[in-house]
Design an enzyme around this catalytic site. Structure first.
Site, PDB file in Angstrom:
ATOM      1  N   GLY A  17      56.131  47.063  47.945  1.00 27.57           N
ATOM      2  CA  GLY A  17      55.479  48.237  47.387  1.00 27.57           C
ATOM      3  C   GLY A  17      54.898  48.701  48.032  1.00 27.57           C
ATOM      4  O   GLY A  17      53.601  49.507  48.257  1.00 27.57           O
ATOM      5  N   VAL A  68      61.211  43.076  43.705  1.00 29.70           N
ATOM      6  CA  VAL A  68      61.130  42.074  44.105  1.00 29.70           C
ATOM      7  C   VAL A  68      60.685  40.608  43.544  1.00 29.70           C
ATOM      8  O   VAL A  68      60.173  39.101  43.984  1.00 29.70           O
ATOM      9  CB  VAL A  68      59.288  42.400  44.982  1.00 29.70           C
ATOM     10  CG1 VAL A  68      59.974  43.066  46.076  1.00 29.70           C
ATOM     11  CG2 VAL A  68      58.927  42.703  44.376  1.00 29.70           C
ATOM     12  N   SER A 147      44.005  38.463  47.921  1.00 29.40           N
ATOM     13  CA  SER A 147      42.553  39.538  47.171  1.00 29.40           C
ATOM     14  C   SER A 147      41.369  38.752  46.931  1.00 29.40           C
ATOM     15  O   SER A 147      41.711  38.022  47.210  1.00 29.40           O
ATOM     16  CB  SER A 147      43.027  39.374  46.162  1.00 29.40           C
ATOM     17  OG  SER A 147      42.356  40.417  44.926  1.00 29.40           O
ATOM     18  N   TYR A 162      46.131  38.100  37.632  1.00 25.27           N
ATOM     19  CA  TYR A 162      45.837  38.117  38.863  1.00 25.27           C
ATOM     20  C   TYR A 162      45.082  37.774  39.912  1.00 25.27           C
ATOM     21  O   TYR A 162      45.696  37.347  41.145  1.00 25.27           O
ATOM     22  CB  TYR A 162      45.065  39.274  38.664  1.00 25.27           C
ATOM     23  CG  TYR A 162      44.938  40.639  40.485  1.00 25.27           C
ATOM     24  CD1 TYR A 162      46.257  40.900  40.581  1.00 25.27           C
ATOM     25  CD2 TYR A 162      44.085  40.451  40.874  1.00 25.27           C
ATOM     26  CE1 TYR A 162      46.319  41.818  42.129  1.00 25.27           C
ATOM     27  CE2 TYR A 162      43.647  41.613  42.422  1.00 25.27           C
ATOM     28  CZ  TYR A 162      44.900  41.559  42.705  1.00 25.27           C
ATOM     29  OH  TYR A 162      44.823  41.987  43.968  1.00 25.27           O
ATOM     30  N   ALA A 165      47.367  34.200  40.469  1.00 25.11           N
ATOM     31  CA  ALA A 165      48.003  34.457  41.377  1.00 25.11           C
ATOM     32  C   ALA A 165      48.007  34.566  42.833  1.00 25.11           C
ATOM     33  O   ALA A 165      48.847  34.062  44.226  1.00 25.11           O
ATOM     34  CB  ALA A 165      48.923  35.842  41.097  1.00 25.11           C
ATOM     35  N   LYS A 166      47.063  35.666  43.176  1.00 27.71           N
ATOM     36  CA  LYS A 166      46.011  35.855  43.852  1.00 27.71           C
ATOM     37  C   LYS A 166      45.920  34.262  45.543  1.00 27.71           C
ATOM     38  O   LYS A 166      46.014  34.521  46.208  1.00 27.71           O
ATOM     39  CB  LYS A 166      45.642  37.355  44.405  1.00 27.71           C
ATOM     40  CG  LYS A 166      45.940  38.322  44.105  1.00 27.71           C
ATOM     41  CD  LYS A 166      47.059  38.264  45.451  1.00 27.71           C
ATOM     42  CE  LYS A 166      47.643  40.190  45.223  1.00 27.71           C
ATOM     43  NZ  LYS A 166      48.533  40.111  46.134  1.00 27.71           N
TER      44      LYS A 166
END
Length: 256
Positions: A17, A68, A147, A162, A165-166
């Site tokens: 990233g 990725v 995060s 998000y 996922a974090k």
């Protein structure tokens, strides 16, 4: 770079990233500290420019185009790095992000799958690809970018997939540490608060960023340099006894 001096001479660092944002600056700092850095991103134009900037400033850097979220692309990338340098010392899993502020009910299935894959599956695939080398070397560092959104939720939570996922990244960090720690590989995560990257500036209004800043003890939103030093620290010898931890750097907005 700040006053703290890091030395990664002779080491190979992979930063995913890294065409933009925190990861791009981290790649620059690793190169300044002597590492041979491979900038990995799907953004070919941005990644190539970031690598060229490092080389212009005297550092060792190469851009590798990679999706990725795709195992074949990841395996090809890691094979290329090993062919080029013969080793991998540092893996920073920083690819990720989100683009839409919405509720769970508003989130389309396609958006859910895309964000989960980008932020969580990518960490799994890249860590898995690096593991055989780390085990052979009996050394290495994995730094996963989590995060604050994976630690807590609010009514104004930015993106449900998000945050989920974090949270998964934080748990995967613990699992990887348990697997690899006995072989001398330290795996940890950072959970930054909202940071003023180009993506965040585009996704959040001035008013929203101002409100976030006021919610911290320091009284401002994080800048990229507030986060990058922690990435280098977790890659350093001094962090070798730190295993499976998620360090949240958020100006006191969340204390756990």
């Amino acid at each position: 770079m700040g006053k703290t001096q890091f030395d990664f001479s002779g080491q190979t660092a992979i930063v995913t990233g890294s065409a933009t944002g925190i990861a791009q600056t981290a790649a620059e700092r690793f190169a300044e500290a002597g590492a041979h850095v491979f900038l990995v991103d799907i953004n070919e134009e941005g990644g190539a420019a970031a690598a060229e900037k490092i080389r212009t400033n005297g550092g060792k850097a190469e851009f590798v185009a990679c999706n990725v979220t795709n195992s074949s692309s990841v395996e090809k990338t890691f094979s290329h790095v090993l062919t080029a340098t013969g080793r991998i010392d540092i893996l920073v899993n920083s690819a990720g992000g989100w683009t839409k502020q919405q509720s769970v009910a508003e989130t389309p299935e396609e958006e859910w799958d895309h964000i989960i894959n980008l932020n969580l599956k990518s960490v799994f695939l890249c860590s898995k690809a690096a593991t055989p080398t780390f085990l052979t070397q009996k050394s290495g560092r994995i730094i996963n970018m989590g995060s604050m959104g994976g630690l807590t939720a609010s009514k104004s939570n930015s993106s449900p997939p998000y945050g989920v996922a974090k949270a998964g990244v934080h748990q995967l960090t613990r699992l990887l540490a348990a697997d690899l720690g006995p072989s001398g590989v330290a795996v940890n995560a950072l959970a930054p608060g909202t940071t003023a990257t180009a993506r965040v500036i585009a996704a959040r209004s001035d008013e929203q960023r101002g409100q976030i800043g006021k919610s911290t003890i320091i009284g401002r939103i994080a800048e990229v340099d507030d986060i990058v030093g922690w990435i280098l620290f977790l890659a350093s010898p001094e962090a070798g006894y730190l295993m499976g931890q998620t360090i949240t750097v958020n100006g006191g907005r969340l204390m756990v």
